[in-house]
Design a protein around this motif. Structure first.
Motif, short mmCIF file in Angstrom:
data_model
loop_
_atom_site.label_atom_id
_atom_site.label_comp_id
_atom_site.label_asym_id
_atom_site.label_seq_id
_atom_site.Cartn_x
_atom_site.Cartn_y
_atom_site.Cartn_z
N VAL A 84 37.76 48.85 34.67
CA VAL A 84 38.28 48.15 35.69
C VAL A 84 39.21 49.26 36.47
O VAL A 84 39.51 49.19 37.71
CB VAL A 84 39.19 46.82 35.56
CG1 VAL A 84 37.98 45.95 35.09
CG2 VAL A 84 40.04 46.94 34.48
N THR A 100 38.97 49.96 40.32
CA THR A 100 39.71 49.95 41.52
C THR A 100 39.82 51.08 42.56
O THR A 100 39.85 50.85 43.78
CB THR A 100 41.08 49.42 41.26
OG1 THR A 100 41.48 50.42 40.28
CG2 THR A 100 41.19 48.09 40.43
N SER A 108 31.23 47.59 35.37
CA SER A 108 32.78 48.13 34.99
C SER A 108 33.51 47.12 34.85
O SER A 108 34.55 47.30 33.68
CB SER A 108 33.20 48.86 36.19
OG SER A 108 33.52 47.96 37.38
N TYR A 109 33.32 45.90 35.05
CA TYR A 109 34.13 44.72 34.66
C TYR A 109 34.04 44.23 33.21
O TYR A 109 34.98 44.11 32.53
CB TYR A 109 34.20 43.48 35.53
CG TYR A 109 35.13 42.23 35.13
CD1 TYR A 109 36.35 42.39 35.95
CD2 TYR A 109 34.91 41.34 34.39
CE1 TYR A 109 37.36 41.29 35.48
CE2 TYR A 109 35.82 40.42 34.19
CZ TYR A 109 37.06 40.32 34.91
OH TYR A 109 37.73 39.26 34.52
N ASN A 135 35.22 47.02 30.77
CA ASN A 135 36.57 47.25 30.96
C ASN A 135 37.05 48.41 31.49
O ASN A 135 37.98 48.94 31.06
CB ASN A 135 37.44 46.89 29.76
CG ASN A 135 39.03 46.63 29.80
OD1 ASN A 135 39.34 46.35 31.13
ND2 ASN A 135 39.91 46.51 28.85
N LEU A 143 44.27 42.86 31.33
CA LEU A 143 43.77 42.51 32.75
C LEU A 143 44.95 41.81 33.43
O LEU A 143 45.36 40.72 33.02
CB LEU A 143 42.44 41.38 32.62
CG LEU A 143 41.69 41.16 33.67
CD1 LEU A 143 41.44 42.29 34.74
CD2 LEU A 143 40.71 40.19 33.88
N PRO A 146 39.28 41.65 29.96
CA PRO A 146 37.84 41.02 31.05
C PRO A 146 36.75 40.60 30.03
O PRO A 146 36.57 41.18 28.93
CB PRO A 146 37.48 42.51 31.74
CG PRO A 146 38.66 43.16 31.65
CD PRO A 146 39.32 43.06 30.48
N TYR A 175 39.02 42.48 41.92
CA TYR A 175 37.72 42.49 41.45
C TYR A 175 37.16 41.42 41.96
O TYR A 175 35.69 41.59 42.22
CB TYR A 175 37.78 42.65 40.07
CG TYR A 175 37.28 44.10 39.46
CD1 TYR A 175 36.08 44.18 39.25
CD2 TYR A 175 37.99 45.10 39.47
CE1 TYR A 175 35.64 45.40 38.44
CE2 TYR A 175 37.61 46.48 39.30
CZ TYR A 175 36.31 46.54 38.67
OH TYR A 175 35.80 47.86 38.36
N TYR A 227 42.46 41.09 38.71
CA TYR A 227 41.36 40.18 38.59
C TYR A 227 41.17 39.59 39.90
O TYR A 227 40.08 39.75 40.28
CB TYR A 227 41.79 39.01 37.47
CG TYR A 227 41.02 37.73 37.74
CD1 TYR A 227 39.86 38.12 36.79
CD2 TYR A 227 41.49 36.69 38.25
CE1 TYR A 227 39.06 36.64 36.76
CE2 TYR A 227 40.29 35.61 38.45
CZ TYR A 227 39.27 35.65 37.53
OH TYR A 227 38.57 34.39 37.59
N THR A 280 30.04 44.67 38.34
CA THR A 280 30.14 43.66 36.99
C THR A 280 29.91 44.67 35.76
O THR A 280 30.68 44.14 34.97
CB THR A 280 28.53 43.20 37.40
OG1 THR A 280 28.47 42.25 38.73
CG2 THR A 280 28.35 42.07 36.08
#
Length: 458
Positions: A303, A307, A297-298, A301, A249, A108, A257, A254, A295
């Motif tokens: 992610v 989720t 957490s993305y 990384n 990722l 990410p 998210y 992707y 944002t």
């Protein structure tokens, strides 16, 4: 040396080295050189002025450029601080380490977030088409009328009180208005109720709005379950932190998210034109916290755990919207059943699974595996803010569900945008008489139906 020409490379130059080059002997037109003759005339006046201004600009103090350099330096420091590796990443990890391709979409990157805004605009456009060509026909099919709200009887005195003084007159003011207008107190109460309802959006608008959210929440929840079912961290949550932050990722992650983040951005902007509710500020904070979490957490990384959090929240949201749809369509038993189911799922997921499964892994298991660092603290702080909102909404939801179970119907909530006491029957009766009778429960009940949307869009 001051007044003599200098010889450079066998040719003479004027003092200072400037000016035109002197003609060489034997270098006339036949030799390909400049034609000898008188010096060229003076340049145009405008050219002289421009050259003079350029010279003055070069000689003036460089205060402006110093200021620009200082601003540029400050911005550079701010940018460096904003993307500091010591803040975003664990120890001994740099942004360069995450530049590798990895698998699928690589790792990410913050620039990926820019694709959210055109997607959010597209989602909003799809919403407009959906509400007009799908939701509205469905509303008309279940019997929701596409008509304007009932207009209160014009009265200059009551209108002035309503606009300038209060929309909810007390008993003393009602008695004074009754004597002034020679109206019955109940008739004045009815006028104020109708006047308040006059400014509220019609049921058709609320039905279309809820149907859109129901459709999106249900679709994104189904996609999330399908995606997570084949993900190892869904079955072993400690997998969220193994090999962190070197977790590639995939395309499915992707898209999940980006769609979630784009939808909440569309809600952030559309809430200013949607139906206004009493908890507008709380919902605004909720959307900010949600966008910030997704944002944040993305970028660093996280992610995988992100989720899980998104899917957990979507589990109850579509049930809430389904209960609202049943309320607007006046399917009372279905409405009460869906709301009780929603309340149970909400409490289990937000007060049970979220703190004991999600917060447990983000606070304790991640501490054990990767250790704390600055962005780790901020991420968990945002999760705690979200939990406080869960507790607040759970209190309101449980109170409404408890009344539904005790009384056999869902009572009006504190956040509802619909006025009290069988307003639709009042309107129908008011076509025949000056004012309809109000229910015995006053502002606490809405003709045995839900008070059209407590229900927080989580």
């Amino acid at each position: 040396m001051g007044g003599e020409a200098r010889w450079v490379g066998g040719e003479a130059r004027p003092p200072g080295g400037g000016g035109l080059r002197l003609a060489r002997d034997g270098k006339g037109p036949e030799g390909g050189g400049r034609r000898p003759g008188p010096a060229p005339g003076p340049p145009p006046r405008g050219f002289l002025w421009l050259r003079r201004q350029l010279r003055l600009w070069r000689r003036r103090p460089r205060g402006g450029s110093k200021m620009a350099a200082a601003v540029a330096g400050a911005l550079s420091l701010l940018w460096g601080w904003l993307w500091s590796e010591r803040f975003w990443l664990p120890q001994n990890v740099s942004w360069a380490d995450l530049e590798g391709p990895g698998d699928g979409y690589g790792y990410p990157r913050a620039r990926h977030i820019l694709s959210v805004f055109p997607v959010a605009a597209g989602i909003f456009s799809v919403r407009l088409l959906f509400e007009r060509f799908i939701a509205k026909p469905c509303a008309l099919h279940v019997g929701i009328q596409d008509n304007d709200p009932y207009l209160a009887q014009p009265n200059a005195i009551l209108e002035k009180v309503f606009i300038s003084i209060t929309k909810y007159p007390d008993e003393k003011r009602l008695e004074g208005l009754s004597k002034q207008l020679d109206w019955d107190v109940r008739k004045i109460q009815c006028w104020f109720r109708h006047r308040r309802n006059q400014d509220k959006p019609p049921t058709l608008t609320k039905f279309c709005e809820s149907m859109w959210r129901f459709t999106f929440y249900l679709c994104i929840f189904c996609y999330g379950i399908k995606f997570l079912w084949s993900s190892p961290w869904f079955w072993d949550i400690r997998q969220c932190w193994h090999s962190y932050p070197y977790q590639p990722l995939t395309s499915g992650l992707y898209y999940y998210y980006i769609m979630e983040l784009a939808f909440y951005w569309s809600l952030m902007f559309s809430q200013f034109i949607d139906i206004k509710r009493k908890d507008f500020l709380i919902m605004f904070v909720h959307h900010l916290a949600t966008i910030g979490l997704i944002t944040f957490s993305y970028i660093n990384n996280m992610v995988r755990v992100g989720t899980l959090i998104m899917c957990l929240h979507d589990a109850s949201d579509f049930l809430l919207e389904a209960a609202k749809l049943a309320n607007y369509a006046k399917y009372q038993r279905l409405c009460d059943t869906l709301f009780v189911i929603f309340s149970a799922v909400f409490v289990v997921t937000r007060l049970g699974i979220y703190p004991f499964w999600i917060l447990n892994t983000t606070f304790f298991e991640s501490w054990e595996i990767i250790g704390p660092y600055p962005s780790w603290w901020l991420f968990n702080g945002l999760l705690l803010i979200l939990q406080f909102l869960h507790v607040f909404w759970s209190y309101l939801i449980v109170r409404i569900a408890f009344k539904a179970l005790i009384r056999g119907k869902v009572s009006k909530d504190d956040r509802s945008d619909v006025e009290s006491s069988s307003e639709e029957e009042d309107m129908a009766t008011n076509m025949k008489s000056p004012c309809g009778s109000s229910s015995s429960n006053g502002a606490n009940r809405v003709n045995g139906h839900m008070g059209s949307s407590y229900w927080a869009e989580e």
